[in-house]
Design an enzyme around this catalytic site. Structure first.
Site, PDB file in Angstrom:
ATOM      1  N   LYS A 125     -36.356 -14.787  14.156  1.00 18.51           N
ATOM      2  CA  LYS A 125     -36.729 -15.549  15.356  1.00 18.51           C
ATOM      3  C   LYS A 125     -37.442 -16.830  14.939  1.00 18.51           C
ATOM      4  O   LYS A 125     -38.303 -16.791  14.049  1.00 18.51           O
ATOM      5  CB  LYS A 125     -37.644 -14.681  16.225  1.00 18.51           C
ATOM      6  CG  LYS A 125     -38.026 -15.315  17.561  1.00 18.51           C
ATOM      7  CD  LYS A 125     -38.941 -14.386  18.355  1.00 18.51           C
ATOM      8  CE  LYS A 125     -39.258 -14.941  19.732  1.00 18.51           C
ATOM      9  NZ  LYS A 125     -40.147 -14.037  20.508  1.00 18.51           N
TER      10      LYS A 125
ATOM     11  N   SER B 126     -38.507 -12.789  25.103  1.00 17.23           N
ATOM     12  CA  SER B 126     -38.216 -14.082  24.549  1.00 17.23           C
ATOM     13  C   SER B 126     -37.375 -14.026  23.270  1.00 17.23           C
ATOM     14  O   SER B 126     -36.796 -15.034  22.884  1.00 17.23           O
ATOM     15  CB  SER B 126     -39.521 -14.815  24.249  1.00 17.23           C
ATOM     16  OG  SER B 126     -40.255 -14.148  23.236  1.00 17.23           O
TER      17      SER B 126
ATOM     18  N   SER C 241     -41.189  -8.866  24.570  1.00 15.70           N
ATOM     19  CA  SER C 241     -40.201  -9.821  24.043  1.00 15.70           C
ATOM     20  C   SER C 241     -39.294  -9.273  22.952  1.00 15.70           C
ATOM     21  O   SER C 241     -38.328  -9.936  22.575  1.00 15.70           O
ATOM     22  CB  SER C 241     -40.901 -11.079  23.524  1.00 15.70           C
ATOM     23  OG  SER C 241     -41.298 -11.897  24.584  1.00 15.70           O
TER      24      SER C 241
END
Lengths: 491, 95
Positions: free
Chosen positions: A76, A151, A175
């Protein structure tokens, strides 16, 4: 042949049926073919990944193996890899190059993992749909008209789309777990402090956790053996020994006490998700597990508590972005021109430096990030601090007490991961509160600091899998992995 | 607890942000909605409940006070929007 799980890839590597280089090449082909459609990877480190794979292959030939050699990972884009861009999917950090490796990156690299690229996410990890990225929304590989969750939507989607064996995400209020549920993969939010946060760009520091996504619980367990542990560079990482997580898989569920908290199965839960979970619960009971309904009375206050505390922490953490030392800087000539114009209109004089802060932050941050900074600044501002921030910290204590009491009666809690299946792109972007409420079953784990594992089970009439969440005691990831593995094999 | 346009401007100034009038209007509405939702916390009696300071009750993690150089000056300046060999550059603040 990519071998969807690392465990399979490892067996093939050990049998000399494939090589690290072949694994990387195969994933690169998938990325080349599909990335434009889903907008998953922001950067692909083609040469770096291939070179590292060749190095690992040559080392293996000479008998120097590493536990995760051949594991191909997406990361990420809020986690630092030295000399690589870490944009946080924000204009603010577009082009920023990390000066150091996050601890998790250093540990994984040392263990033989190969980083294939940085995945898209909501800007600064703020969002539940991955529609808040400066680089555009990620699409769900199971159905591109739907959101992948957020997210860490890019990381979940990368695993689901077969672009890597596993991926790293971060979880502040769900997330990792919510996108895992939406994309049909396994995702673990470890206990707060179980995994070092050094090198994770901060959103809400008392909530943030790094954790893995993969196709199987076994792969997640494998990763956790490397990720977990105390780190001198993160004073909030905990001095708790790391178990051999893979060894607990396959153990008996007989006598295991599983709690179903009523508040997680109430109004607002999709009927088909409920049905699928009830079927799993029946199967667990048939395996000898003891099922117990219980109450966690402060659950419904989770979202309110979460948004007060995380926006407050975010407004403080993101004050560092001022256009001075790094990140986006607004154009100085334009600022000077605007100030000169304001002067001719007789407006109060502002300093160029102050305007530099304001314009850089205004242009550099996206809408959702600014909304959270505003809310956080409001709840921390003079006159409101006691009513919002201090109150929420007290409620946070009550929410943790709910968990403490529940874990006196049961060993693990079983809940839905999300109230609904994935929603169509654009369907919630105009209503922030409705978007925030999609995290209703996940924020409590971050408020209490407990670990949460999401595994895909059954099928929803929408065609998406259902995400089942297991919540455990602090540092009891091992039990979550054992039960999660059993759940996946039962369903 | 409605948030006014004036509140939005005051908070924006504290946060070093600027909004257009249309954005101010939307923010006032959205922040009001959020704060109204968050208002449910006031219905809980938290008398005698201590505010949480840490989820694990970790306290005072100490280490030796030893200087460690992890990042050189050149490295620290690498991502600067404007710098010379030794310093970050900002617009003149003293005329």
């Amino acid at each position: 042949m990519t071998y969807s799980t690392f465990a399979d890839a490892r067996r093939a590597l050990d049998a000399d049926e494939t090589s690290c280089e072949a694994l990387v090449s195969s994933f690169l082909e998938t990325i080349d073919a599909d990335n434009d459609r889903y907008n998953i990877f922001l950067q692909v480190d083609r040469e770096g990944a291939l070179n590292h794979a060749r190095y690992l292959d040559s080392q293996r030939k000479r008998g120097h193996d590493r536990p995760l050699a051949g594991l191909v990972l997406g990361v990420k884009d809020v986690i630092c890899i030295k000399d690589r861009e870490v944009s946080c999917a924000s204009r603010m950090l577009h082009g920023f190059e990390s000066l150091y490796d996050a601890t998790v990156i250093a540990k994984l690299r040392d263990a033989g993992a190969i980083f294939i690229g940085k995945t898209n996410c909501d800007e600064f990890a703020m969002g539940s749909s991955n529609e808040n990225s400066y680089f555009g929304a990620v699409r769900n590989p199971l159905n591109p008209d739907y959101v992948p969750g957020g997210s860490s939507g890019g990381s979940a989607a990368a695993v689901a789309a077969g672009m890597c064996h596993a991926a790293l995400g971060s979880d502040t209020g769900g997330s990792i777990r919510q996108p895992a549920a939406f994309c049909g993969v396994v995702g673990l939010k470890p206990t707060y402090g179980r995994v070092s946060r050094y090198g994770l760009v901060a959103y809400a520091s008392s909530f943030d956790c790094i954790g893995p996504f993969a196709h199987s619980v076994e792969d997640v367990a494998w990763l956790m053996e490397v990720l977990a542990g105390q780190d001198p560079a993160d004073a909030t990482s905990a001095p708790v020994p790391v178990p051999a997580y893979r060894e607990v898989l396959g153990g008996s569920l007989h006598g295991l006490r599983i709690g179903l908290p009523r508040e997680y199965f109430g109004e607002g839960l999709d009927a088909d998700i409920r049905r699928v979970l009830e079927e799993v619960v029946g199967k667990l009971e048939a395996q000898g597990a003891e099922i117990k309904e219980l109450s966690m009375p402060h659950t419904d206050y989770g979202i309110a508590t979460y948004y007060v505390l995380t926006t407050a922490e975010a407004s403080s953490n993101l004050s560092r972005y001022d256009g001075v030392r790094y990140g986006y800087r607004a154009d100085l000539d334009e600022i000077r021109a605007a100030l000169a114009e304001a002067r001719t209109r007789g407006e109060a004089e502002q300093s160029v430096l102050r305007e530099l802060y304001v314009e850089s932050r205004t242009d550099g941050f996206g809408e959702e990030v600014k909304r959270r900074i505003m809310l956080g600044t409001y709840v921390l501002s003079s006159g409101y601090y006691e009513a919002y921030y201090a109150k929420a910290q007290r409620v946070r204590t009550l929410i943790r007490s709910d968990f403490d009491r529940a874990f006196e009666e049961v060993d693990v809690l079983l809940t839905p991961a999300t109230p609904t299946p994935p929603f169509p792109l654009g369907s919630k972007t105009d209503n922030p509160l409705e978007m925030y409420l999609s995290d209703i079953y996940t924020v409590t784990a971050n408020l209490a600091g407990v670990p949460g594992l999401v595994v895909p089970v059954g099928e929803h009439p929408s065609g998406f899998p259902v995400g089942l969440q297991l919540l455990g005691r602090h540092f009891d990831e091992a039990l979550l992995l054992q039960v999660g593995d059993a759940v996946m094999k039962l369903s | 607890m409605a948030v006014s346009i004036e509140d939005v401007r005051y908070i924006a100034a504290l946060a070093r942000l600027r909004f257009t009038e249309a954005e101010e209007q939307r923010l006032a509405e959205q922040m009001s909605t959020m704060l109204e939702y968050v208002g449910q916390l006031q219905t809980l009696d938290t008398t005698g409940v201590p505010p949480m300071s840490h989820v694990l009750d970790l306290v005072n993690v100490m280490r030796e006070d030893v200087v460690q150089t992890r990042i050189s000056r050149e490295e620290a300046l690498r991502n600067a929007p404007d710098a010379d060999e030794a310093y970050f550059r900002v617009p003149r603040v003293i005329e």
